[in-house]
Design an enzyme around this catalytic site. Structure first.
Site, PDB file in Angstrom:
ATOM      1  N   THR A 137       0.738  -1.263   0.086  1.00  0.00           N
ATOM      2  CA  THR A 137      -0.002  -0.115  -0.052  1.00  0.00           C
ATOM      3  C   THR A 137       0.751   1.340  -0.109  1.00  0.00           C
ATOM      4  O   THR A 137       1.894   1.277   0.485  1.00  0.00           O
ATOM      5  CB  THR A 137      -0.939  -0.251   1.176  1.00  0.00           C
ATOM      6  OG1 THR A 137      -1.565   1.262   1.346  1.00  0.00           O
ATOM      7  CG2 THR A 137      -0.073  -0.287   2.676  1.00  0.00           C
ATOM      8  N   TYR A 161      -1.540   0.054  10.272  1.00  0.00           N
ATOM      9  CA  TYR A 161      -1.875  -0.549   8.956  1.00  0.00           C
ATOM     10  C   TYR A 161      -0.740  -0.602   8.111  1.00  0.00           C
ATOM     11  O   TYR A 161      -0.322  -1.576   7.553  1.00  0.00           O
ATOM     12  CB  TYR A 161      -3.187   0.206   8.461  1.00  0.00           C
ATOM     13  CG  TYR A 161      -3.420  -0.425   6.917  1.00  0.00           C
ATOM     14  CD1 TYR A 161      -3.873  -1.628   6.628  1.00  0.00           C
ATOM     15  CD2 TYR A 161      -3.243   0.595   5.733  1.00  0.00           C
ATOM     16  CE1 TYR A 161      -4.229  -1.925   5.177  1.00  0.00           C
ATOM     17  CE2 TYR A 161      -3.483   0.056   4.522  1.00  0.00           C
ATOM     18  CZ  TYR A 161      -3.852  -1.034   4.399  1.00  0.00           C
ATOM     19  OH  TYR A 161      -4.046  -1.548   2.862  1.00  0.00           O
TER      20      TYR A 161
HETATM   21  N1  LIG Z   1      -8.751  -1.112  -1.342  1.00  0.00           N
HETATM   22  C1  LIG Z   1      -7.758  -0.448  -1.170  1.00  0.00           C
HETATM   23  O1  LIG Z   1      -7.852   0.864  -1.867  1.00  0.00           O
HETATM   24  C2  LIG Z   1      -6.578  -0.912  -1.008  1.00  0.00           C
HETATM   25  C3  LIG Z   1      -5.187  -0.086  -0.993  1.00  0.00           C
HETATM   26  C4  LIG Z   1      -3.980  -0.674  -0.566  1.00  0.00           C
HETATM   27  C5  LIG Z   1      -4.090  -1.887  -0.301  1.00  0.00           C
HETATM   28  N2  LIG Z   1      -4.996  -2.589  -0.196  1.00  0.00           N
HETATM   29  C6  LIG Z   1      -4.802  -4.095   0.285  1.00  0.00           C
HETATM   30  O2  LIG Z   1      -5.497  -5.069  -0.615  1.00  0.00           O
HETATM   31  C7  LIG Z   1      -5.806  -6.047  -0.173  1.00  0.00           C
HETATM   32  C8  LIG Z   1      -7.178  -6.610  -0.300  1.00  0.00           C
HETATM   33  O3  LIG Z   1      -8.124  -5.214  -0.023  1.00  0.00           O
HETATM   34  P1  LIG Z   1      -9.715  -5.332  -0.066  1.00  0.00           P
HETATM   35  O4  LIG Z   1      -9.968  -3.856  -0.477  1.00  0.00           O
HETATM   36  O5  LIG Z   1      -9.835  -6.222  -1.237  1.00  0.00           O
HETATM   37  O6  LIG Z   1     -10.299  -5.699   1.027  1.00  0.00           O
HETATM   38  P2  LIG Z   1     -11.407  -7.018   1.476  1.00  0.00           P
HETATM   39  O7  LIG Z   1     -11.621  -6.708   2.828  1.00  0.00           O
HETATM   40  O8  LIG Z   1     -12.455  -6.714   0.487  1.00  0.00           O
HETATM   41  O9  LIG Z   1     -10.509  -8.067   1.082  1.00  0.00           O
HETATM   42  C9  LIG Z   1      -9.860  -8.994   2.157  1.00  0.00           C
HETATM   43  C10 LIG Z   1     -10.353 -10.604   2.029  1.00  0.00           C
HETATM   44  O10 LIG Z   1      -9.417 -11.139   2.897  1.00  0.00           O
HETATM   45  C11 LIG Z   1     -10.285 -12.083   3.571  1.00  0.00           C
HETATM   46  N3  LIG Z   1      -9.364 -12.230   4.991  1.00  0.00           N
HETATM   47  C12 LIG Z   1      -9.030 -11.208   5.957  1.00  0.00           C
HETATM   48  N4  LIG Z   1      -8.222 -11.616   6.570  1.00  0.00           N
HETATM   49  C13 LIG Z   1      -7.892 -13.093   6.426  1.00  0.00           C
HETATM   50  C14 LIG Z   1      -7.217 -14.119   6.882  1.00  0.00           C
HETATM   51  N5  LIG Z   1      -6.595 -13.988   8.071  1.00  0.00           N
HETATM   52  N6  LIG Z   1      -7.400 -15.545   6.442  1.00  0.00           N
HETATM   53  C15 LIG Z   1      -8.303 -15.652   5.357  1.00  0.00           C
HETATM   54  N7  LIG Z   1      -8.905 -14.745   4.861  1.00  0.00           N
HETATM   55  C16 LIG Z   1      -8.621 -13.385   5.311  1.00  0.00           C
HETATM   56  C17 LIG Z   1     -11.435 -11.457   3.938  1.00  0.00           C
HETATM   57  O11 LIG Z   1     -12.715 -12.295   4.285  1.00  0.00           O
HETATM   58  C18 LIG Z   1     -11.694 -10.633   2.555  1.00  0.00           C
HETATM   59  O12 LIG Z   1     -12.325 -11.769   1.659  1.00  0.00           O
HETATM   60  C19 LIG Z   1      -5.610  -5.789   1.463  1.00  0.00           C
HETATM   61  O13 LIG Z   1      -4.522  -6.748   1.954  1.00  0.00           O
HETATM   62  C20 LIG Z   1      -5.492  -4.516   1.551  1.00  0.00           C
HETATM   63  O14 LIG Z   1      -4.849  -4.192   2.645  1.00  0.00           O
HETATM   64  C21 LIG Z   1      -6.154  -2.105  -0.586  1.00  0.00           C
END
Ligand SMILES: NC(=O)c1ccc[n+]([C@@H]2O[C@H](COP(=O)([O-])OP(=O)(O)OC[C@H]3O[C@@H](n4cnc5c(N)ncnc54)[C@H](O)[C@@H]3O)[C@@H](O)[C@H]2O)c1
Length: 349
Positions: A137, A161
């Site tokens: 991120t 985070y």
């Molecule tokens: N959305 C953004 O703008 C953004 C920006 C930078 C980084 N990210 C990173 O991208 C990744 C995905 O983010 P997202 O927006 O799709 O979030 P999201 O919450 O939609 O997806 C995360 C998924 O991981 C699963 N999960 C969480 N902890 C778990 C565990 N311990 N074991 C198994 N499954 C688990 C959840 O059920 C969910 O399906 C994350 O790592 C987030 O930090 C997102």
């Protein structure tokens, strides 16, 4: 070396990269992960998802992929999924993603990102999986000294985070030096939009992302959109961010995997953004335009630790991958997000 050369290094006789085996996608039932699953399937990979469904949805996983409901720190479940499906690469999206929550509950974030990732990586190394892509991120940079932000800018996260992601990046670097595994850490900027074919989108309950909130307001799920801070050092005083379409981001992962396969001795850390920013007000203007509505805006105070502007220098990813953005258009991003939000509303979700 040209981009073509990069892809051909690991190529089979037909001149295409060998997409041999199965990709394990952690968090594949979530927002970004479900789009990566689509991009991988569309590119000819087979896919197994591991997700504990804490924020994701089983119905968000395309039916062509296998879903294993488990925590990524469950070594037995992870290792048997790797063996059963012949996994050759991992894309690791699972994690906790709400920045303010990481400030009030840091131990949750340190458990679910560095600690759970350590366990996952241990399983991956033990099973001999060679390639690993990690969702990092822009929060690893903290408050940037210079914008656009280059990958070699100081890493100074200002919340647990960002710190938990940086710790995981460091772990991957050390593991890749010690074991036959290479990795790519992709530092996402602000991810938005939905699959243009309407197959997935952001379904997160209680999401904190501006475009998601605005389209929720447009479909009557919220009464207004809060604008946090109007005194930033930007043209209109509101925060500027680099919004990347989720399907472009997913496509970058598929190309990054090809690169890891083609060049097994190399690992990479790359920003994922378009290299241009929009202010909160510009985004809300786009939402008004696309919806033909006037969404109510409530001007609120700044939230702690919000930088003026976060915009990616994306020259590294453009140089390393054949990837080129296909959906770099704010109105289009809003249109796709809105179409998905309407679909959710029709389904009563
Ligand atoms: N959305 C953004 O703008 C953004 C920006 C930078 C980084 N990210 C990173 O991208 C990744 C995905 O983010 P997202 O927006 O799709 O979030 P999201 O919450 O939609 O997806 C995360 C998924 O991981 C699963 N999960 C969480 N902890 C778990 C565990 N311990 N074991 C198994 N499954 C688990 C959840 O059920 C969910 O399906 C994350 O790592 C987030 O930090 C997102």
């Amino acid at each position: 070396m040209s981009l073509k050369d990069r892809v051909e290094v690991g190529a089979d006789k037909g001149g295409t990269i060998m997409r041999d085996g199965t990709v394990l996608v952690t968090g594949g039932a979530g927002y970004i992960g479900s789009h990566a699953v689509l991009a991988l399937l569309d590119a000819g990979w087979s896919v197994v998802v591991i997700d504990n469904l804490v924020t994701g949805f089983d119905w968000a996983v395309d039916s062509r992929a296998k879903l294993v409901v488990a925590n990524i720190d469950d070594a037995e479940a992870v290792r048997s999924a790797i063996r059963a499906h012949g996994v050759t690469a991992v894309m690791h999206f699972a994690g906790s993603v709400v920045v303010p929550e990481s400030v009030t509950d840091p131990l949750k974030y340190y458990r679910n990102t560095p600690a759970a990732s350590r366990s996952l990586i241990e399983s991956v190394v033990a099973e001999g999986v060679r390639h690993f892509i990690f969702s990092s991120t822009a929060a690893t940079y903290g408050i940037p000294e210079k914008v656009p932000i280059r990958e070699d800018s100081p890493k100074a996260p200002i919340n647990p985070y960002g710190m938990s992601k940086l710790m995981t990046e460091i772990m991957l670097k050390d593991v890749a030096a010690a074991h036959p595994m290479n990795y790519c850490a992709l530092r996402y900027f602000n991810v938005a939009g939905a699959d243009p074919q309407g197959r997935s989108g952001q379904s997160t309950i209680g999401a904190t992302h501006l475009i998601k909130i605005a389209v929720e307001a447009a479909t009557g799920k919220r009464s207004h959109v809060g604008v946090y801070g109007t005194d930033f050092a930007t043209a209109d005083g509101t925060g500027v961010r680099d919004y990347i379409h989720v399907s472009d981001l997913a496509a970058a992962h598929v190309d990054a995997l090809d690169l890891l396969i083609a060049r097994p001795q190399e690992s990479h850390t790359m920003n994922c953004g378009y290299g241009r920013g929009f202010s909160v007000l510009e985004v809300l203007d786009a939402v008004d335009r696309v919806t033909n509505m006037t969404i109510e805006r409530k001007l609120e105070g700044r939230r702690a630790g919000d930088p003026d502007a976060l915009v990616a220098d994306n020259s590294a990813i453009l140089a390393a991958l054949p990837w080129r953005p296909k959906y770099d258009d704010l109105n289009g991003i809003v249109r796709d997000a809105l179409a998905w939000e309407r679909k959710l509303a029709e389904r009563g979700r």
